[in-house]
Design an enzyme around this catalytic site. Sequence first.
Site, PDB file in Angstrom:
ATOM      1  N   HIS A  84       5.175 -20.369 -17.360  1.00 12.09           N
ATOM      2  CA  HIS A  84       4.293 -19.486 -16.596  1.00 12.09           C
ATOM      3  C   HIS A  84       3.523 -20.234 -15.509  1.00 12.09           C
ATOM      4  CE1 HIS A  84       0.829 -20.222 -19.528  1.00 12.09           C
ATOM      5  NE2 HIS A  84       0.114 -20.006 -18.433  1.00 12.09           N
ATOM      6  N   ASP A 219       7.729 -21.526 -23.626  1.00 16.12           N
ATOM      7  CA  ASP A 219       6.999 -21.507 -22.351  1.00 16.12           C
ATOM      8  C   ASP A 219       6.949 -22.891 -21.692  1.00 16.12           C
ATOM      9  OD1 ASP A 219       5.377 -20.855 -20.245  1.00 16.12           O
ATOM     10  OD2 ASP A 219       3.845 -19.864 -21.439  1.00 16.12           O
ATOM     11  N   SER A 649      -3.248 -24.447 -19.704  1.00 15.19           N
ATOM     12  CA  SER A 649      -1.832 -24.099 -19.750  1.00 15.19           C
ATOM     13  C   SER A 649      -1.022 -25.300 -19.286  1.00 15.19           C
ATOM     14  CB  SER A 649      -1.549 -22.919 -18.825  1.00 15.19           C
ATOM     15  OG  SER A 649      -2.037 -21.753 -19.403  1.00 15.19           O
TER      16      SER A 649
END
Length: 714
Positions: A84, A219, A649
């Site tokens: 992402h 991810d 992230s």
Amino acid sequence: MKKSLLLLLLGLSLFQLSAKEGMWIPILLEKYNLAEMQEMGFKLTAEDIYDVNQSSMKDAVVIFGGGCTGELISDEGLLITNHHCGYRQIQSHSTVEHDYLTNGFWAMSRDEELPNERLTVSFLEYMEDVTDKVMDGTENIEGEEKDKKIKENTGRIIKEAKKEGKYTASVKPLFYGNQYFLYVYKVYKDVRLVGAPPSAIGKFGGDTDNWMWPRHTGDFSLFRIYADENNEPAEYSPDNVPFKPKKSFPVSMKGIQPGDFTMVFGNPGSTMQYWPHQAVDITMNQRDPDRIMLRDKKLDIIGNDMKSDPKIRIQYAAKYQSISNAWKKWQGEIKGLKRLDAINKKLAYEEEFKKWAQQNNTWDNKYKEVFVAFDELYSDYAHYIKAYDYYREIVLRGVEVFGQARTLNSIINNIENGQTERAESMRSAMLKRLSGFYKDFNQPTDEALFAALMPELINGLDASFLPADVVETINKYDQEKLIKKVYRKSVLTDREKLEDLLENGSEKQLIKLRKDPVIELFNKLNFIYEKDIISEVRKINKSIDENMKVYMAGLMEMKKGQAFYPDANLTLRVGYGKVEGYEPTDGVEYKYYTTLTGIMEKDNPAIYDYDVPERLKELYRNSDFGRYEVDGTVPVCFTASNHTTGGNSGSPVVNGNGELIGVNFDRCWEGTMSDIMYDPEVCRNISLDIRYALFIIDKFAGAGYLLDEMEIVD
Ligand code: ASP
């Protein structure tokens, strides 16, 4: 008796250690955290994490793009971050013919790696407490004069640190300006896409699973940093060579056990742990609901269009992702804050503070006025921030042609102010970006956004925040007419004409665009936004911060001896905790890990987000797991109790030996309020198990050659 007391104490301390709130400053670990970290299983030293004289973990961690983290996993510049985080790049290289979003992308050799315009990674050279330097000479001055002096000092510190453009630097306030830190970065600009799994792996579960546990998302994406022949930053060039980092992370195949020490080393973006109750109240009862409602509408429109046409799906994938990410988080945040009874908790804390201040005679002459100011300031804030949120969601980040209108407007302003050179350079920049803009633009979608959102703006806000003639126009027409009479009349809906104007139009012709219906509309709205909204919000925020500075200093004094961590500010921080599951609700216990078996259970070819790729099914059917097998399946994700937020992230998750065991990518639903209030019982970060990334690279994609550059430890 003694023994049971000891046990009780032990039990107590274990309980306290079971989950750890805090995003700690790397240069202060030795002082505040190291002993506890080692007690929890960390085997290295503070210098192994951060050292400016020798290579340390900090040299293997970067700010990836504008707001993620990435880490080096080979000494040839190979970097891993989240899918992402690389999504915009993967999306921008995708077309219906080369749909890397759906099919994934793997460079099978270095020359297949894809360059990415404007993508940078930033290495922290060093950080420094510069509070004394920033405050130098401010002892006897107040107000604007003081602000000016602080600004002057800060400017000088930054200028010196930049070393003639070799570095970028910033000075950031910590604890609302009770401290200031300098951060100096080296920024690399040639960062190429190496690999990304299909979305059905990298974004598996999509928005349904986002912010949720149990989770099965692979991810991750891979990039490579390139440098000039001296290993220094350089603009993209085919002559650049893979960057040689001072340090990269060994990749662990050892796996994880519940209770294992974990550390997340990344760049958390922003948190608001010390907010007074009024701020929490406005967030959960006004701001979050307003923004959720507006985004509901946007997601509805964009989502339906995406489902109707694969081209639109690709065009709007990244936009949809970024709208829905915060939208969903805010929903969890409201729930979590309610469950924690956050406002009352804050009130109780403020009461405790008041008592403490009264006891030491600082209430009446110092803190009372801060609390009175909070009441007044936040009541103003609620009024203006509503307008701010509506304008941002609709005018600044909603209808896309408004973005183009903004640029054209600045070009015209520059022409009119005689800034010809600036106008010219903006004009050619806009021209250059035009094809990128229209590649991802579907006019009917934007029209629908325009028609649906303009009435929301008019109906949602106080008339004082709206131009009267705009209100009249919007009220006059139904949606279809509004599109016809305003939107479609604009040059922004005629790409060729716009291109021609930018390329060949005279200054006069450009100035005439002031009368373009969309540009004119944008201008009127923007005028109010700049004059009556954003300036007020800034003013109020400044006063709030000034009061927060006093309150914060008071809090730290009240709890003298207790270690405080400053709110996140997109700089390098350490979070530490343990591998552990949690109990989301009464009677339910969540395990700390998920596996490939769960992916097969979720498989549903009818839903894009759950449509497991055939190749993955085949590997599963044949139990073809290679060295990544654990108990007849492959580990996929795990939870731990590290305090993280957006910006974390892509952060490395390491074990007690500093080896990479995972890549952080999310938090669980029950804990999304942790930016405002942390709850050790349910706040868990979610990480990709690094073994799943290796499995996908090696067995799924057949890009095992990439593993040869990693140091894999068994
Ligand atoms: N998934 C999150 C994000 O969007 C990460 C987090 O906030 O924990 O940045």
